[in-house]
Design an enzyme around this catalytic site. Sequence first.
Site, PDB file in Angstrom:
ATOM      1  N   ASP A  10       0.938  -1.500  -0.125  1.00 53.70           N
ATOM      2  CA  ASP A  10       0.010   0.136  -0.069  1.00 53.70           C
ATOM      3  C   ASP A  10       0.927   1.337  -0.158  1.00 53.70           C
ATOM      4  O   ASP A  10       2.161   1.072   0.213  1.00 53.70           O
ATOM      5  CB  ASP A  10      -0.645  -0.092   1.215  1.00 53.70           C
ATOM      6  CG  ASP A  10      -1.838   1.180   1.372  1.00 53.70           C
ATOM      7  OD1 ASP A  10      -2.490   1.550   0.533  1.00 53.70           O
ATOM      8  OD2 ASP A  10      -1.851   1.787   2.485  1.00 53.70           O
ATOM      9  N   ALA A  12       0.000   5.242   1.407  1.00 50.31           N
ATOM     10  CA  ALA A  12      -0.346   6.142   2.350  1.00 50.31           C
ATOM     11  C   ALA A  12      -0.316   5.243   3.784  1.00 50.31           C
ATOM     12  O   ALA A  12      -1.192   4.428   3.643  1.00 50.31           O
ATOM     13  CB  ALA A  12      -1.421   7.124   2.353  1.00 50.31           C
ATOM     14  N   ALA A  44     -13.954   9.713   9.115  1.00 49.96           N
ATOM     15  CA  ALA A  44     -13.423   9.631   7.857  1.00 49.96           C
ATOM     16  C   ALA A  44     -12.406   8.562   7.622  1.00 49.96           C
ATOM     17  O   ALA A  44     -12.432   8.049   6.581  1.00 49.96           O
ATOM     18  CB  ALA A  44     -12.564  10.974   7.335  1.00 49.96           C
ATOM     19  N   MET A  48     -11.259   3.332   5.385  1.00 51.72           N
ATOM     20  CA  MET A  48      -9.930   3.934   4.691  1.00 51.72           C
ATOM     21  C   MET A  48      -9.712   2.650   4.125  1.00 51.72           C
ATOM     22  O   MET A  48      -9.505   1.419   4.662  1.00 51.72           O
ATOM     23  CB  MET A  48      -8.971   4.398   5.674  1.00 51.72           C
ATOM     24  CG  MET A  48      -7.782   4.742   5.115  1.00 51.72           C
ATOM     25  SD  MET A  48      -8.079   6.314   3.757  1.00 51.72           S
ATOM     26  CE  MET A  48      -8.632   7.440   4.966  1.00 51.72           C
ATOM     27  N   LYS A  52     -11.888   5.855  -3.735  1.00 45.37           N
ATOM     28  CA  LYS A  52     -12.393   6.924  -2.862  1.00 45.37           C
ATOM     29  C   LYS A  52     -13.796   7.268  -3.313  1.00 45.37           C
ATOM     30  O   LYS A  52     -14.561   7.554  -2.015  1.00 45.37           O
ATOM     31  CB  LYS A  52     -11.580   8.234  -3.303  1.00 45.37           C
ATOM     32  CG  LYS A  52      -9.995   8.005  -3.064  1.00 45.37           C
ATOM     33  CD  LYS A  52      -9.694   7.638  -1.655  1.00 45.37           C
ATOM     34  CE  LYS A  52      -8.381   7.361  -1.302  1.00 45.37           C
ATOM     35  NZ  LYS A  52      -7.943   6.738   0.002  1.00 45.37           N
ATOM     36  N   HIS A  55     -15.329   4.755  -0.902  1.00 49.03           N
ATOM     37  CA  HIS A  55     -15.068   5.331   0.455  1.00 49.03           C
ATOM     38  C   HIS A  55     -16.157   6.566   0.790  1.00 49.03           C
ATOM     39  O   HIS A  55     -17.005   6.422   1.996  1.00 49.03           O
ATOM     40  CB  HIS A  55     -13.663   5.895   0.425  1.00 49.03           C
ATOM     41  CG  HIS A  55     -13.392   6.473   2.069  1.00 49.03           C
ATOM     42  ND1 HIS A  55     -12.213   6.120   2.412  1.00 49.03           N
ATOM     43  CD2 HIS A  55     -13.821   7.168   2.874  1.00 49.03           C
ATOM     44  CE1 HIS A  55     -11.969   6.528   3.620  1.00 49.03           C
ATOM     45  NE2 HIS A  55     -12.844   7.203   3.952  1.00 49.03           N
ATOM     46  N   ARG A 160     -10.284  -2.699  -3.974  1.00 48.23           N
ATOM     47  CA  ARG A 160     -10.507  -3.280  -2.427  1.00 48.23           C
ATOM     48  C   ARG A 160     -11.952  -3.389  -2.023  1.00 48.23           C
ATOM     49  O   ARG A 160     -12.633  -2.451  -2.473  1.00 48.23           O
ATOM     50  CB  ARG A 160      -9.563  -2.629  -1.605  1.00 48.23           C
ATOM     51  CG  ARG A 160      -8.173  -2.511  -1.843  1.00 48.23           C
ATOM     52  CD  ARG A 160      -7.396  -1.450  -1.007  1.00 48.23           C
ATOM     53  NE  ARG A 160      -6.011  -1.452  -1.364  1.00 48.23           N
ATOM     54  CZ  ARG A 160      -5.018  -0.428  -1.093  1.00 48.23           C
ATOM     55  NH1 ARG A 160      -5.329   0.397  -0.333  1.00 48.23           N
ATOM     56  NH2 ARG A 160      -3.929  -0.642  -1.148  1.00 48.23           N
ATOM     57  N   ASP A 186      -2.246  -1.071   5.841  1.00 53.64           N
ATOM     58  CA  ASP A 186      -2.301  -0.390   7.133  1.00 53.64           C
ATOM     59  C   ASP A 186      -4.075  -0.441   7.239  1.00 53.64           C
ATOM     60  O   ASP A 186      -4.425  -0.038   8.345  1.00 53.64           O
ATOM     61  CB  ASP A 186      -1.912   0.928   7.424  1.00 53.64           C
ATOM     62  CG  ASP A 186      -2.522   1.785   6.453  1.00 53.64           C
ATOM     63  OD1 ASP A 186      -2.633   1.679   5.156  1.00 53.64           O
ATOM     64  OD2 ASP A 186      -2.987   3.207   6.814  1.00 53.64           O
TER      65      ASP A 186
END
Length: 269
Positions: A10, A12, A44, A48, A52, A55, A160, A186
């Site tokens: 990944d 970030a 928010a 994650m 997006k 999301h 994902r 993460d």
Amino acid sequence: MTKLEALILDWAGTVVDHGSVAPTTIFVEAFKTAFNFEISLQEARIPMGMGKWDHIATLGSLADIKARWQTQFGAPMSNDQIDHIYETFMPLQKAKVAERAMPIAGVLPVLNRLKQQGLKIGSCSGYPRQVMDILEVAAAEYGYKPDHSVGSDELSAGSRPGPWMALENVNVLGISNVAHCVKVDDSAPGIAEGLNAGMWTVGVALTGNAVGLTESQWQACSQTEQDELTRTAYQQLYYSGAHYVIDSLADIEPILMQIEARLARGERP
């Protein structure tokens, strides 16, 4: 490494952007700018790792946000409204991402050693391609250049928690066996991505979304606070199905040795 062929990483919170700050703060700003609607940084962070647009849609379906949205607008969040938030999000994210492109402390030397041992470095992200184009250039200036990368909007099958971005790396890098790959992430959707692709998975606890603090913010915490944050982050990532959890990607080498030993015994993810 004798059997392992690749790490699929990944971005970030795993390789760059300690605390996964760039995407989360922009979600808060995008909701506020698009519809004068307030969400918290903690809210928010919940989805994650997803693409997006997905999301934003997931945020709109969370019980607390859904109720507040219904009260403010009189109806559930629509796809047109999701589109508008996404279109607001994109230029904000593109402006922010380069600011958080510095690799996390200790990560680059480890990746360079692993590449010298023959491991290929694949990558994928919840960021779409137009954001990845900016992030990759900025990260390269610090010395991070994976062998391949995939953005969340590049594959027709989706992103994902499906396996497709991870498997696209397998395809492009010419990996012979998915069990010879380690997916490092993460977030829960990123761990699920690796599991769905048939890979070993390693969760990154302290530098990523599970803790959500910059390096300086983490260092400002008391030992008691750090211990509690660590315990919670490890629990979250193990609950997501990670085979292993580490503080930082900088700590990956002993885990890879353990995985190599398991492969040598005939074990599979």
